[in-house]
Design a protein around this motif. Sequence first.
Motif, PDB file in Angstrom:
ATOM      1  N   ASN A  81      -3.488   0.478  -6.919  1.00 31.64           N
ATOM      2  CA  ASN A  81      -3.929   1.495  -7.884  1.00 31.64           C
ATOM      3  C   ASN A  81      -2.801   1.830  -8.856  1.00 31.64           C
ATOM      4  OD1 ASN A  81      -6.405   1.675  -6.619  1.00 31.64           O
ATOM      5  ND2 ASN A  81      -5.779   3.344  -5.279  1.00 31.64           N
ATOM      6  N   GLY A 111      -0.142   3.350   9.289  1.00 35.39           N
ATOM      7  CA  GLY A 111      -1.318   4.022   8.715  1.00 35.39           C
ATOM      8  C   GLY A 111      -2.437   4.201   9.716  1.00 35.39           C
ATOM      9  N   VAL A 162      -0.991   9.945  10.145  1.00 33.50           N
ATOM     10  CA  VAL A 162      -0.417   8.793   9.435  1.00 33.50           C
ATOM     11  C   VAL A 162       1.055   9.041   9.069  1.00 33.50           C
ATOM     12  CG1 VAL A 162      -2.651   7.910   8.644  1.00 33.50           C
ATOM     13  CG2 VAL A 162      -1.312   9.318   7.085  1.00 33.50           C
ATOM     14  N   GLY A 170       0.823  -1.211   0.000  1.00 32.31           N
ATOM     15  CA  GLY A 170       0.000   0.000   0.000  1.00 32.31           C
ATOM     16  C   GLY A 170       0.854   1.258   0.000  1.00 32.31           C
ATOM     17  N   ALA A 171       0.532   2.167  -0.954  1.00 36.73           N
ATOM     18  CA  ALA A 171       1.285   3.428  -1.055  1.00 36.73           C
ATOM     19  C   ALA A 171       0.420   4.595  -0.607  1.00 36.73           C
ATOM     20  CB  ALA A 171       1.780   3.637  -2.483  1.00 36.73           C
ATOM     21  N   GLY A 172      -0.219   4.447   0.581  1.00 38.19           N
ATOM     22  CA  GLY A 172      -0.867   5.597   1.219  1.00 38.19           C
ATOM     23  C   GLY A 172       0.240   6.485   1.790  1.00 38.19           C
ATOM     24  N   VAL A 219      -8.886  14.515   1.139  1.00 33.45           N
ATOM     25  CA  VAL A 219      -8.144  15.395   2.048  1.00 33.45           C
ATOM     26  C   VAL A 219      -8.199  16.830   1.523  1.00 33.45           C
ATOM     27  CG1 VAL A 219      -5.909  15.877   3.080  1.00 33.45           C
ATOM     28  CG2 VAL A 219      -6.634  13.513   2.683  1.00 33.45           C
ATOM     29  N   GLN A 220      -8.732  17.729   2.336  1.00 31.59           N
ATOM     30  CA  GLN A 220      -8.891  19.122   1.891  1.00 31.59           C
ATOM     31  C   GLN A 220      -7.960  20.058   2.635  1.00 31.59           C
ATOM     32  OE1 GLN A 220     -11.063  20.051  -0.476  1.00 31.59           O
ATOM     33  NE2 GLN A 220     -12.298  18.206  -0.721  1.00 31.59           N
ATOM     34  N   SER A 221      -7.683  19.758   3.894  1.00 32.10           N
ATOM     35  CA  SER A 221      -6.789  20.634   4.647  1.00 32.10           C
ATOM     36  C   SER A 221      -5.981  19.782   5.619  1.00 32.10           C
ATOM     37  CB  SER A 221      -7.576  21.708   5.376  1.00 32.10           C
ATOM     38  OG  SER A 221      -8.628  21.124   6.107  1.00 32.10           O
ATOM     39  N   GLU A 254       1.482  -1.221  -4.772  1.00 27.62           N
ATOM     40  CA  GLU A 254       0.222  -0.471  -4.693  1.00 27.62           C
ATOM     41  C   GLU A 254      -0.766  -1.021  -5.721  1.00 27.62           C
ATOM     42  OE1 GLU A 254      -1.402   2.011  -2.912  1.00 27.62           O
ATOM     43  OE2 GLU A 254      -2.934   1.631  -4.430  1.00 27.62           O
ATOM     44  N   VAL A 257      -1.814  -6.945  -3.780  1.00 29.91           N
ATOM     45  CA  VAL A 257      -1.252  -8.074  -3.026  1.00 29.91           C
ATOM     46  C   VAL A 257      -2.407  -8.980  -2.611  1.00 29.91           C
ATOM     47  CG1 VAL A 257      -0.006  -8.742  -0.933  1.00 29.91           C
ATOM     48  CG2 VAL A 257       0.705  -6.711  -2.222  1.00 29.91           C
ATOM     49  N   ILE A 303      -3.876  13.088   7.917  1.00 27.69           N
ATOM     50  CA  ILE A 303      -2.566  13.035   7.265  1.00 27.69           C
ATOM     51  C   ILE A 303      -1.410  13.205   8.263  1.00 27.69           C
ATOM     52  CG2 ILE A 303      -1.092  14.133   5.509  1.00 27.69           C
ATOM     53  CD1 ILE A 303      -3.389  12.355   4.425  1.00 27.69           C
ATOM     54  N   VAL A 313      -2.459  -1.433   4.785  1.00 25.93           N
ATOM     55  CA  VAL A 313      -3.800  -1.788   4.325  1.00 25.93           C
ATOM     56  C   VAL A 313      -4.711  -1.985   5.542  1.00 25.93           C
ATOM     57  CG1 VAL A 313      -5.049  -3.612   3.076  1.00 25.93           C
ATOM     58  CG2 VAL A 313      -2.787  -2.905   2.302  1.00 25.93           C
ATOM     59  N   GLY A 345      -9.451   0.439  -0.506  1.00 28.73           N
ATOM     60  CA  GLY A 345      -9.482  -0.896   0.112  1.00 28.73           C
ATOM     61  C   GLY A 345      -9.901  -0.820   1.576  1.00 28.73           C
ATOM     62  N   ASN A 346     -10.193   0.382   2.093  1.00 29.94           N
ATOM     63  CA  ASN A 346     -10.618   0.513   3.489  1.00 29.94           C
ATOM     64  C   ASN A 346     -12.074   0.047   3.614  1.00 29.94           C
ATOM     65  OD1 ASN A 346      -8.251   1.693   4.666  1.00 29.94           O
ATOM     66  ND2 ASN A 346      -8.749   3.593   3.620  1.00 29.94           N
ATOM     67  N   GLY A 382      -0.727   7.392  -3.127  1.00 28.81           N
ATOM     68  CA  GLY A 382      -1.385   8.443  -2.314  1.00 28.81           C
ATOM     69  C   GLY A 382      -2.579   7.947  -1.505  1.00 28.81           C
TER      70      GLY A 382
HETATM   71  C1  FAD Z   1     -13.562  11.659   2.550  1.00 31.28           C
HETATM   72  C2  FAD Z   1     -12.340  11.802   3.416  1.00 31.28           C
HETATM   73  C3  FAD Z   1     -11.953  13.080   3.827  1.00 31.28           C
HETATM   74  C4  FAD Z   1     -10.785  13.240   4.595  1.00 31.28           C
HETATM   75  N1  FAD Z   1     -10.360  14.504   4.915  1.00 31.28           N
HETATM   76  C5  FAD Z   1      -9.189  14.681   5.549  1.00 31.28           C
HETATM   77  C6  FAD Z   1      -8.655  15.995   5.742  1.00 31.28           C
HETATM   78  O1  FAD Z   1      -9.226  17.005   5.303  1.00 31.28           O
HETATM   79  N2  FAD Z   1      -7.478  16.106   6.424  1.00 31.28           N
HETATM   80  C7  FAD Z   1      -6.787  15.017   6.884  1.00 31.28           C
HETATM   81  O2  FAD Z   1      -5.709  15.185   7.471  1.00 31.28           O
HETATM   82  N3  FAD Z   1      -7.263  13.750   6.691  1.00 31.28           N
HETATM   83  C8  FAD Z   1      -8.442  13.568   6.040  1.00 31.28           C
HETATM   84  N4  FAD Z   1      -8.919  12.295   5.814  1.00 31.28           N
HETATM   85  C9  FAD Z   1      -8.218  11.128   6.420  1.00 31.28           C
HETATM   86  C10 FAD Z   1      -6.951  10.745   5.668  1.00 31.28           C
HETATM   87  O3  FAD Z   1      -7.161  10.863   4.290  1.00 31.28           O
HETATM   88  C11 FAD Z   1      -6.548   9.291   5.999  1.00 31.28           C
HETATM   89  O4  FAD Z   1      -6.548   9.084   7.390  1.00 31.28           O
HETATM   90  C12 FAD Z   1      -5.149   8.960   5.475  1.00 31.28           C
HETATM   91  O5  FAD Z   1      -4.965   9.428   4.156  1.00 31.28           O
HETATM   92  C13 FAD Z   1      -4.927   7.445   5.515  1.00 31.28           C
HETATM   93  O6  FAD Z   1      -3.642   7.169   5.030  1.00 31.28           O
HETATM   94  P1  FAD Z   1      -3.019   5.710   5.092  1.00 31.28           P
HETATM   95  O7  FAD Z   1      -1.639   5.821   4.581  1.00 31.28           O
HETATM   96  O8  FAD Z   1      -3.212   5.127   6.436  1.00 31.28           O
HETATM   97  O9  FAD Z   1      -3.913   4.774   4.138  1.00 31.28           O
HETATM   98  P2  FAD Z   1      -4.709   4.908   2.765  1.00 31.28           P
HETATM   99  O10 FAD Z   1      -4.708   6.300   2.274  1.00 31.28           O
HETATM  100  O11 FAD Z   1      -6.004   4.242   2.985  1.00 31.28           O
HETATM  101  O12 FAD Z   1      -3.819   4.044   1.767  1.00 31.28           O
HETATM  102  C14 FAD Z   1      -3.849   2.641   1.698  1.00 31.28           C
HETATM  103  C15 FAD Z   1      -3.268   2.236   0.352  1.00 31.28           C
HETATM  104  O13 FAD Z   1      -3.187   0.824   0.294  1.00 31.28           O
HETATM  105  C16 FAD Z   1      -3.578   0.408  -1.026  1.00 31.28           C
HETATM  106  N5  FAD Z   1      -4.020  -0.992  -0.957  1.00 31.28           N
HETATM  107  C17 FAD Z   1      -5.104  -1.484  -0.308  1.00 31.28           C
HETATM  108  N6  FAD Z   1      -5.156  -2.832  -0.437  1.00 31.28           N
HETATM  109  C18 FAD Z   1      -4.081  -3.199  -1.174  1.00 31.28           C
HETATM  110  C19 FAD Z   1      -3.570  -4.461  -1.640  1.00 31.28           C
HETATM  111  N7  FAD Z   1      -4.176  -5.624  -1.331  1.00 31.28           N
HETATM  112  N8  FAD Z   1      -2.437  -4.466  -2.391  1.00 31.28           N
HETATM  113  C20 FAD Z   1      -1.798  -3.302  -2.694  1.00 31.28           C
HETATM  114  N9  FAD Z   1      -2.239  -2.088  -2.287  1.00 31.28           N
HETATM  115  C21 FAD Z   1      -3.351  -2.023  -1.514  1.00 31.28           C
HETATM  116  C22 FAD Z   1      -4.690   1.371  -1.371  1.00 31.28           C
HETATM  117  O14 FAD Z   1      -4.953   1.412  -2.759  1.00 31.28           O
HETATM  118  C23 FAD Z   1      -4.127   2.682  -0.821  1.00 31.28           C
HETATM  119  O15 FAD Z   1      -3.339   3.363  -1.768  1.00 31.28           O
HETATM  120  C24 FAD Z   1     -10.049  12.099   5.012  1.00 31.28           C
HETATM  121  C25 FAD Z   1     -10.440  10.813   4.585  1.00 31.28           C
HETATM  122  C26 FAD Z   1     -11.560  10.662   3.774  1.00 31.28           C
HETATM  123  C27 FAD Z   1     -11.924   9.301   3.269  1.00 31.28           C
END
Ligand code: FAD
Length: 493
Positions: free
Chosen positions: A32, A461, A473, A7-9, A53-55, A30, A243, A470, A273, A427-428, A36
């Motif tokens: 996708n 994550g 994480v 996962g490339a979050g 993510v807006q701010s 990743e 994966v 953001i 993930v 995938g969440n 991101g």
């Molecule tokens: C609608 C919305 C609004 C938000 N607004 C804000 C905001 O304004 N400000 C803020 O700070 N935060 C905001 N957030 C929260 C923030 O976006 C998340 O908490 C944060 O981006 C999560 O990051 P992460 O790295 O944990 O995981 P994710 O961003 O969930 O990344 C997980 C990655 O894993 C990949 N993946 C999943 N399964 C697999 C697999 N089997 N194999 C390979 N890849 C896989 C996915 O494609 C994804 O790229 C918002 C979230 C949402 C949904």
Amino acid sequence: MDVIIIGAGVAGLTCGCLLAQKGLNVLIVEKNEKIGGCCTSFEKEGFSFDLSVQSLGECQEGGRIWNLLKQLDLLDQIHFISLEPAREYHFPNQKVVQSSRIETHIEYLSSLFPGERRGIEQVYKILRKIFNEFSQMPSSLNWFDLSSLNSQIPFLLRYKDQTFGQLLNEYIANPFVKTILSVRSSYALLPPEEISVVGMAGIEMSYFDHGVSCVKGRVERFPLLLGEAFEKRKGKILLGHEVEKILMEEKRAIGIRLKDKAEVTGKLIISNVDAQKTFNSLLGKDRIPNSFRSKLNGMRPSLSYFILYLGIDGDLEELPVSNNEVFFDNQLSKEYQILYENQIPEKAPFYLLAPSRVDPSHAPPGKSTLCLSMKAPYHFSKGWGSKIIDELSESLVSRASVLIPDLKKRILVRTEATPKTIERWTGNQLGAAYGWAQIPSQSGIHRLQRTTPIPNLFLTGHWTSPGGGIAAVVASGELTAEAIWNRFERGEF
Ligand SMILES: Cc1cc2nc3c(=O)[nH]c(=O)nc-3n(C[C@H](O)[C@H](O)[C@H](O)COP(=O)(O)OP(=O)(O)OC[C@H]3O[C@@H](n4cnc5c(N)ncnc54)[C@H](O)[C@@H]3O)c2cc1C
């Protein structure tokens, strides 16, 4: 490979950059075609929109995101636009403006409600103490030595099982002041009666301690920059590959299998993930102890959103600030009673954001972008068919006319995201916006650890500590990288 990150979050990318910087051989896989995760952007007919993510908090000097960019020598490649004031809250009989600086906000609230000044100051003092203890908690902490815990993390221990509503009852008498102080619990998609004090501390401090910002251009600039920094440090990213399995030999992970059946071996695996998917699907339920499995399966994800993205004719100068939240009731908890029955209240509170007011590059000249959103259950009783989506969009537009009277006539472009869209993209499960809900039993020292029952499988994550958003994480990515690097240095891998 030394390390494989699934996962490339933002968390996976942060962790990857820091481990690659140490010289480890790191692969990020990743599903996708783009990195991101939630932090991504898209285009429609000349308008640019940020998916979710807006701010962001912690982007100004000294903040966690600022420090990470400095460490990776990226500060001159990204520009943050500071939001001041951060937002306006529109209640039925009163408008409240929130500064992006905590001290200014405390002063503003205290001048509105002088009788509550001491209580307001005390609540923020406690939130700050908890946030500082949690952010600086040494990984060497001995959980069995109560007296050392009491001296190192006294506030975290004292409030570990409390909700923010309980804290407010201790210090605040005026119900409307309680509402204003709780208003940001809505960003964790929880009412004050459910959100933990620790979760609220994270939301308030990580957002307002170093100002609130937007990324100039698109928000995805931030993860894309991390991706470039990662590759510059010889990290490898495999896009468009899901994966399917974490491969095990006896009690250790030995690599991953992709959907196309290709296998990659690694000394250590990090999952960015959804945690239930990580253990139940990728690893296999029988690989983890029963106690861990039942804890995991009993956990509660955060709610999700319905989002309407609009391209608008003309500018939006009638809006004094870009970020607004509109409430039709002073009691924040009412909305949740309906959401928990898998419905959306007719007059649900909603966010009204006008990104092009902050950065005109989001829209063609003379036009604007608008983003209207509200909390939404994944299992919406009416389903997520196109007719229902149209109805929800129309209802949002009509409610937003409170602030933009001729909105309906000015719409040029329209598209929506539902909890299903968010689930498909990230995938969440259930389109959860912030990983596990920040209720006391899933916050702070109770949150799912970054280490797991499999000694060389780690989490990073918003499904692990400290939580969603953001800035949080990024913290998670840094802490996972630190824990892993310590073990590499000790020769454990
Ligand atoms: C609608 C919305 C609004 C938000 N607004 C804000 C905001 O304004 N400000 C803020 O700070 N935060 C905001 N957030 C929260 C923030 O976006 C998340 O908490 C944060 O981006 C999560 O990051 P992460 O790295 O944990 O995981 P994710 O961003 O969930 O990344 C997980 C990655 O894993 C990949 N993946 C999943 N399964 C697999 C697999 N089997 N194999 C390979 N890849 C896989 C996915 O494609 C994804 O790229 C918002 C979230 C949402 C949904």
